[in-house]
Design an enzyme around this catalytic site. Structure first.
Site, PDB file in Angstrom:
ATOM      1  N   GLN A  75     -53.372  37.588  19.968  1.00 30.50           N
ATOM      2  CA  GLN A  75     -52.259  38.162  20.170  1.00 30.50           C
ATOM      3  C   GLN A  75     -51.078  36.778  19.908  1.00 30.50           C
ATOM      4  O   GLN A  75     -50.002  36.461  19.689  1.00 30.50           O
ATOM      5  CB  GLN A  75     -51.931  39.243  21.202  1.00 30.50           C
ATOM      6  CG  GLN A  75     -53.143  40.193  21.525  1.00 30.50           C
ATOM      7  CD  GLN A  75     -53.072  40.929  19.807  1.00 30.50           C
ATOM      8  OE1 GLN A  75     -51.629  41.661  19.783  1.00 30.50           O
ATOM      9  NE2 GLN A  75     -54.296  40.603  19.294  1.00 30.50           N
ATOM     10  N   ASN A  92     -48.248  27.259  15.094  1.00 31.28           N
ATOM     11  CA  ASN A  92     -48.246  27.937  16.742  1.00 31.28           C
ATOM     12  C   ASN A  92     -49.303  28.816  15.869  1.00 31.28           C
ATOM     13  O   ASN A  92     -50.113  29.481  16.133  1.00 31.28           O
ATOM     14  CB  ASN A  92     -46.608  28.111  17.228  1.00 31.28           C
ATOM     15  CG  ASN A  92     -46.881  27.352  17.915  1.00 31.28           C
ATOM     16  OD1 ASN A  92     -48.320  27.273  19.505  1.00 31.28           O
ATOM     17  ND2 ASN A  92     -45.624  26.072  18.167  1.00 31.28           N
ATOM     18  N   SER A 116     -48.347  41.208  10.770  1.00 38.03           N
ATOM     19  CA  SER A 116     -46.769  41.506  11.256  1.00 38.03           C
ATOM     20  C   SER A 116     -46.484  42.397   9.631  1.00 38.03           C
ATOM     21  O   SER A 116     -46.808  41.642   8.483  1.00 38.03           O
ATOM     22  CB  SER A 116     -45.894  40.572  11.542  1.00 38.03           C
ATOM     23  OG  SER A 116     -44.164  40.952  11.641  1.00 38.03           O
ATOM     24  N   TYR A 140     -41.099  33.419  10.708  1.00 38.93           N
ATOM     25  CA  TYR A 140     -42.542  34.430  11.210  1.00 38.93           C
ATOM     26  C   TYR A 140     -43.035  34.416  10.462  1.00 38.93           C
ATOM     27  O   TYR A 140     -44.160  34.759  10.124  1.00 38.93           O
ATOM     28  CB  TYR A 140     -41.637  34.863  12.471  1.00 38.93           C
ATOM     29  CG  TYR A 140     -42.392  35.667  13.114  1.00 38.93           C
ATOM     30  CD1 TYR A 140     -43.386  35.827  13.961  1.00 38.93           C
ATOM     31  CD2 TYR A 140     -42.325  37.087  12.505  1.00 38.93           C
ATOM     32  CE1 TYR A 140     -44.377  36.666  14.992  1.00 38.93           C
ATOM     33  CE2 TYR A 140     -42.781  38.185  13.193  1.00 38.93           C
ATOM     34  CZ  TYR A 140     -44.332  37.951  13.945  1.00 38.93           C
ATOM     35  OH  TYR A 140     -45.294  38.382  14.611  1.00 38.93           O
ATOM     36  N   LYS A 178     -39.319  38.876  27.519  1.00 37.10           N
ATOM     37  CA  LYS A 178     -39.202  38.615  26.213  1.00 37.10           C
ATOM     38  C   LYS A 178     -37.437  38.142  25.517  1.00 37.10           C
ATOM     39  O   LYS A 178     -37.446  37.759  24.355  1.00 37.10           O
ATOM     40  CB  LYS A 178     -39.753  39.891  25.153  1.00 37.10           C
ATOM     41  CG  LYS A 178     -41.803  39.598  25.029  1.00 37.10           C
ATOM     42  CD  LYS A 178     -41.839  41.329  23.760  1.00 37.10           C
ATOM     43  CE  LYS A 178     -41.725  40.140  21.911  1.00 37.10           C
ATOM     44  NZ  LYS A 178     -41.521  40.622  21.394  1.00 37.10           N
TER      45      LYS A 178
END
Length: 317
Positions: A75, A92, A116, A140, A178
């Site tokens: 995750q 990453n 995602s 992303y 977050k």
């Protein structure tokens, strides 16, 4: 042992909670606790060990390091959709994932990873797990898409279980750390408490004020899907994880207002920095998930929001 990367994060810590509920405690958590507030996500959980992400990455290819690893629930990622440092994001989200994949394959460990729904971009071609539907519109999303593509390319050579799960808009407990990346439900709740008003974007991309739509999925359902695949190692592939039903932000905001018993909606100008990189509509096609045998019903917005706010505001109402 089961390894959970990003284990102190939102979905990672909920996965550990789900594992604990099934009697699993031989769990290695991998994370970066520079933000020490994330420790609150682990404080009530039972794990075997914790390892800093940098130390873990340095050991991935070490002989015997994965010897007794049953599965990796991956995750960990840079999850900021507003991050445009492509070098940072790819290291990453892409390179790290590739190294983990190969370590799992070499040791016949199951590899379940977070993809995602952002890979679908504006969604103009639909939301099926199909190359023709995939057009990422931010860095992303591109990193997640490119790793999915890599898994597809090497998939024929892989004998161990490898599953990619494309999360849609996940909300629920353990996301408070977050900040701006927390779910809209979390922010709406805080806005009602602080001002009595929920703030929604004005219309964009042909949608009216607050009428942009997303597939909002409760985190407990996301956990259940992950653990179902962990228990069904015969299944591999990439799957959407959402309810299969889009809801407007107006509907979600009203669910939060209804829970509190008061409040109103204020529409604010659509941010300039999000134009061209914002998903105004998402709706998971979960037919592949159903086809392989996952049958559990997903929580609708009314039920999920109510359960989440019961937890988030425990002792308030």
């Amino acid at each position: 042992m089961i390894i959970v990367t990003g284990g102190a994060g939102f979905i990672g810590s909920n996965l550990i909670r789900g594992l604990n509920q099934r009697g699993e405690t031989n769990i290695l958590v991998v994370d970066n606790l520079t933000n020490g507030q994330k420790m609150h996500n682990l404080a009530d959980l039972d794990i075997a060990d914790y390892m800093d992400k940098a130390e873990f990455i340095a050991k991935i290819e070490a002989p015997g390091f994965f010897k007794d690893v049953r599965a990796v629930l991956h995750q960990g990622a840079c999850s900021a959709t507003t991050e445009w440092n492509g070098h940072y994001v790819m290291i990453n989200n892409y390179d790290y994932s590739k190294r983990l994949l190969h370590a799992c394959v070499a040791n016949n460990s199951a590899f379940l990873y977070a993809s995602s729904a952002s890979v679908y971009g504006a969604g103009q071609s639909g939301f099926q797990v199909d190359r023709g539907c995939e057009q990422p519109i931010n860095m992303y999303a591109y990193s997640k898409f490119q790793f999915d593509q890599y898994v597809r390319r090497v998939g024929g050579e892989i004998k161990s279980p490898v599953v990619g799960l494309r999360y849609f808009n996940v909300y629920g407990a353990r996301e408070q750390h977050k900040g701006a990346m927390s779910s809209t439900i979390f922010h709406f709740n805080q806005q009602i408490i602080n001002s009595g008003q929920v703030r929604l974007f004005e219309g964009c991309d042909g949608f009216g004020d607050g009428e942009q739509q997303r597939d909002f999925v409760y985190v407990d359902d996301v956990v259940d899907v992950n653990l179902w695949f962990l228990e069904h190692p015969e299944q591999c592939g990439i799957y959407n994880v959402g309810t299969g039903k889009a809801e407007t932000f107006n509907v979600v905001a009203q669910a939060v207002i209804d829970w509190h018993g008061h409040g109103s909606i204020q529409y604010i100008p659509f941010p300039e920095h999000l134009k061209g990189s914002y998903q105004s509509y998402t709706q998971a096609d979960i037919s592949r998930l159903r086809h392989v045998g996952y049958e559990k019903k997903f929580s609708d917005v009314k039920d999920g929001v109510s359960r989440y706010l019961d937890h988030l505001n425990e002792g308030v109402k």
